[in-house]
Design a protein around this motif. Structure first.
Motif, short mmCIF file in Angstrom:
data_model
loop_
_atom_site.label_atom_id
_atom_site.label_comp_id
_atom_site.label_asym_id
_atom_site.label_seq_id
_atom_site.Cartn_x
_atom_site.Cartn_y
_atom_site.Cartn_z
N LEU A 46 -7.51 4.12 11.73
CA LEU A 46 -7.52 2.68 11.97
C LEU A 46 -8.75 2.02 11.35
N GLN A 47 -9.90 2.68 11.46
CA GLN A 47 -11.12 2.15 10.85
C GLN A 47 -10.99 2.12 9.33
N ARG A 48 -10.39 3.17 8.78
CA ARG A 48 -10.22 3.25 7.33
C ARG A 48 -9.37 2.08 6.82
N MET A 49 -8.26 1.80 7.50
CA MET A 49 -7.41 0.70 7.05
C MET A 49 -8.08 -0.66 7.23
N GLY A 50 -8.87 -0.81 8.28
CA GLY A 50 -9.58 -2.07 8.50
C GLY A 50 -10.59 -2.36 7.39
N ILE A 51 -11.29 -1.32 6.94
CA ILE A 51 -12.23 -1.50 5.83
C ILE A 51 -11.50 -1.97 4.58
N GLY A 52 -10.33 -1.39 4.33
CA GLY A 52 -9.54 -1.79 3.17
C GLY A 52 -9.09 -3.24 3.23
N LEU A 53 -8.67 -3.70 4.42
CA LEU A 53 -8.25 -5.09 4.56
C LEU A 53 -9.40 -6.05 4.29
N LEU A 85 -11.46 -4.24 -7.14
CA LEU A 85 -11.52 -4.41 -5.69
C LEU A 85 -10.18 -4.11 -5.03
N VAL A 86 -9.06 -4.49 -5.68
CA VAL A 86 -7.75 -4.13 -5.13
C VAL A 86 -7.60 -2.61 -5.09
N GLY A 87 -8.08 -1.93 -6.15
CA GLY A 87 -8.01 -0.47 -6.18
C GLY A 87 -8.82 0.18 -5.08
N CYS A 88 -10.00 -0.37 -4.83
CA CYS A 88 -10.85 0.14 -3.74
C CYS A 88 -10.15 -0.07 -2.39
N ALA A 89 -9.55 -1.24 -2.21
CA ALA A 89 -8.83 -1.51 -0.96
C ALA A 89 -7.65 -0.57 -0.79
N GLU A 90 -6.97 -0.24 -1.90
CA GLU A 90 -5.83 0.69 -1.86
C GLU A 90 -6.22 2.03 -1.25
N VAL A 91 -7.36 2.57 -1.70
CA VAL A 91 -7.79 3.89 -1.24
C VAL A 91 -7.94 3.91 0.27
N PHE A 92 -8.42 2.81 0.83
CA PHE A 92 -8.61 2.75 2.28
C PHE A 92 -7.30 2.40 3.01
N ILE A 93 -6.52 1.45 2.47
CA ILE A 93 -5.33 0.99 3.18
C ILE A 93 -4.13 1.88 2.92
N CYS A 94 -3.75 2.03 1.64
CA CYS A 94 -2.48 2.68 1.33
C CYS A 94 -2.48 4.16 1.70
N SER A 127 -5.28 -13.70 4.18
CA SER A 127 -5.91 -12.39 4.32
C SER A 127 -6.96 -12.38 5.43
N VAL A 128 -7.73 -13.45 5.54
CA VAL A 128 -8.74 -13.54 6.61
C VAL A 128 -8.06 -13.55 7.97
N ALA A 129 -7.01 -14.36 8.11
CA ALA A 129 -6.28 -14.42 9.38
C ALA A 129 -5.66 -13.06 9.71
N ASN A 130 -5.14 -12.39 8.71
CA ASN A 130 -4.52 -11.08 8.91
C ASN A 130 -5.55 -10.04 9.35
N PHE A 131 -6.74 -10.09 8.77
CA PHE A 131 -7.81 -9.15 9.11
C PHE A 131 -8.24 -9.33 10.57
N LEU A 132 -8.38 -10.58 11.00
CA LEU A 132 -8.77 -10.84 12.39
C LEU A 132 -7.69 -10.35 13.36
N ALA A 133 -6.43 -10.56 12.99
CA ALA A 133 -5.33 -10.06 13.84
C ALA A 133 -5.36 -8.55 13.91
#
Length: 573
Positions: free
Chosen positions: A414-421, A466-475, A549-555
């Motif tokens: 869960l922490q990993r995906m949050g960092i990606g978002l 930055l999208v690629g970095c987010a992928e590693v954490f989220i996807c 994206s900001v609203a989604n991250f807070l949720a």
């Protein structure tokens, strides 16, 4: 989750895994990395095929099918969305009836057939559009063949994809400490391998499409897909297979029906009063028993036994469900809010094949005086980012943070995906800033009718990186999270959930483009996304995605705080 270290001398893999002959799988002869080498090899060529087919598709729609920017972007988003909604079909068939291997075998053939037909539609006279100095003029049948073949690809890919990653993870026994850690690394290296293939597809193949021709540009990915299919079948003697557990949708329906019929029944405080089979094994084929959890207690009514639950002494499954079956249902329900937060990121991800490409078309694509780089090739920097961050994450970040946090993988999933978002927000901010700078130059120098603005296309690199970095954490985090938290007999279905987030993200992007185009083109205005982007406001579209994206991250932060992890009973952990 508690685990049991199994002796190296043990032969059979736990909870019903079998070999190709249907016998208990020999731990020394099947599974593990030796089986996954064929899976990773197949993934390499499949991703090359998929990326080579899809990366530059928006330009094919504009140049050969004679579509406008907004129409082409919408059609690509709808097709991509279909690719990622159909995993539910393949996952259901795999978990309920056929098993993952058979689904992969059947639908990979459909995948290949679709690519063959689409390649023919782009290269064979009569099927390909006729082009002249004033552009291409496709006929309705030609457009029809192109779209039918693409949606056949979507059917094959969609059913194939969730089973493939889940089947690979099945090669590791998560009840063994050593194999469980290897399984976690497998998801990282599966994604890394996928991006190696995507790197070739988005660079070399895009160049071939733009400079040699669409026939060769789509023919090479088709050959790559054929190689992927052959490689997968070559490893069949080494694979471990999990038996299908019956229809997961039926079990979900039984919990809902049993709960509704007992809506007035009070749930006892003692969990021992709830119904569970006396056997050590779960009544669900291929699944371990799950521990009782106190959340979502309203569904516990389905496991409260009453006199009318039995038919001739046997419990009616539509009136009385086991605790494990109820917990299986709860596990899926708990996954849904986490799944929903992936939709906005998927909308951001889809911009790399649509709005980022269209933005890149307006920038200076030259490297030196003679060489011109296709705008779709900038996707390689997303891929290079993934290829950089996967080994850094697996070999450096995880060991470092595991020592600091005491968590065996450095971060929780869960922490990993949050960092990606969080990182994905900055990718949209970067894209928006570049567009503001570009439009400012257009306005300052009256470049409204200039096809390319004198700003290097390489200023797009940060947003792709930055999208690629987010992928590693989220996807990758989603792949592991949905597999890990899924009940044993629902793993393909839950893996498909992460892919359907991609589908809804594409549909969301398509919907936003449609709404924005409709609202901003009223009263004769050109709107945010006209065919001539110099006269539009693509930056406003990027700011809209930033706010979402900001609203989604807070949720997500609120949802993750209350999430309860799945627990297997101690006797089977």
């Amino acid at each position: 989750m508690e685990t049991t270290q199994i002796s190296d001398d043990a032969v059979a893999v736990m909870y019903g895994t079998v070999d190709i002959h249907g016998n208990p799988a020999d731990r020394k002869k099947t599974g593990n990395w030796k089986a996954c080498l064929f899976i990773l090899g197949s993934e390499l060529f499949e991703s090359l095929a998929n990326c080579g087919m899809s990366t530059n598709l928006v330009n094919y729609f504009v140049d050969r099918l004679h579509e406008g920017n907004a129409t082409a972007s919408t059609n690509i988003n709808n097709w991509s969305g279909t690719c990622f909604i159909l995993p539910l079909l393949g996952a259901f068939l795999a978990d309920a009836y056929w098993g993952k291997f058979r689904v992969i075998a059947i639908f990979s053939m459909l995948y290949l057939l679709g690519m063959v037909v689409f390649t023919l539609s782009a290269s064979v006279n009569g099927l390909k559009p006729s082009c002249s100095a004033d552009g291409c003029h496709p006929t309705t049948p030609q457009i029809g063949v192109a779209f039918i073949s693409l949606y056949l690809v979507a059917l094959g890919f969609g059913a194939y994809e969730p089973c493939f990653s889940s089947f690979g993870a099945d090669q590791f026994d998560e009840t063994d400490d050593k194999e469980r850690n290897k399984k976690s690394s497998f998801f990282n290296w599966l994604y890394f391998t996928s991006n190696v293939g995507a790197l070739l597809g988005s660079s070399l193949l895009v160049w071939i499409q733009n400079n040699v021709g669409w026939g060769w540009g789509f023919g090479i990915p088709t050959i790559a897909m054929a190689i992927a299919v052959v490689l997968f079948f070559c490893g069949f003697r080494l694979y471990r297979f999990q038996k299908p557990g019956g229809s997961p949708l039926t079990r979900i329906a039984q919990v809902l029906v049993a709960t509704f019929t007992k809506i007035k029944i009070k749930v006892p405080h003692e969990k021992s009063l709830l119904y569970e089979t006396a056997d050590a094994e779960s009544s669900i084929k291929g699944s371990r028993k799950l521990e009782y959890t106190h959340e979502l207690r309203c569904f516990d009514k389905a496991a409260v036994p009453i006199d009318s639950d039995n038919i001739r002494g046997t419990p009616n499954p539509w009136r009385l469900c086991t605790v494990t079956q109820v917990e299986e249902f709860k596990a899926v329900v708990r996954l849904l809010p986490i799944w929903a937060t992936g939709i906005v990121f998927s909308a951001i991800y889809s911009q790399m094949s649509t709005m980022f490409v269209l933005q890149g078309n307006t920038l200076d694509q030259h490297i030196g005086p003679n060489f011109k780089i296709p705008s779709a090739t900038l996707l390689t920097f997303d891929i290079l980012s993934v290829m950089f961050w996967v080994p850094v994450y697996d070999l450096i970040i995880i060991p470092a943070f595991s020592r600091l946090t005491g968590h065996e993988r450095g971060f929780s999933l869960l922490q990993r995906m949050g960092i990606g978002l969080l990182i994905s927000i900055f990718s949209m901010v970067t894209a928006g800033i570049l567009e503001v700078v570009r439009l400012d130059m257009v306005k300052k120098h009256n470049y409204y009718d200039l096809k390319t603005i004198p700003i290097s296309i390489f200023w797009q690199i940060p947003q792709y990186f930055l999208v690629g970095c987010a992928e590693v954490f989220i996807c990758i985090g989603q792949l592991e999270f949905f597999y890990d938290q899924a009940p044993d007999a629902m793993r393909s279905l839950c893996s498909a959930l992460s892919l359907t987030a991609m589908a809804l993200g594409n549909y969301l992007s398509s919907l936003l483009v449609t709404i924005v185009t409709d609202v901003t083109t009223r009263d004769g205005k050109l709107g945010w996304i006209p065919d001539n982007l110099n006269r539009g406001h693509l930056d406003y579209f990027f700011w809209l995605l930033t706010v979402l994206s900001v609203a989604n991250f807070l949720a997500y932060l609120w949802i993750a705080k209350w999430y309860t992890y799945k627990k297997v009973t101690a006797s089977q952990a």
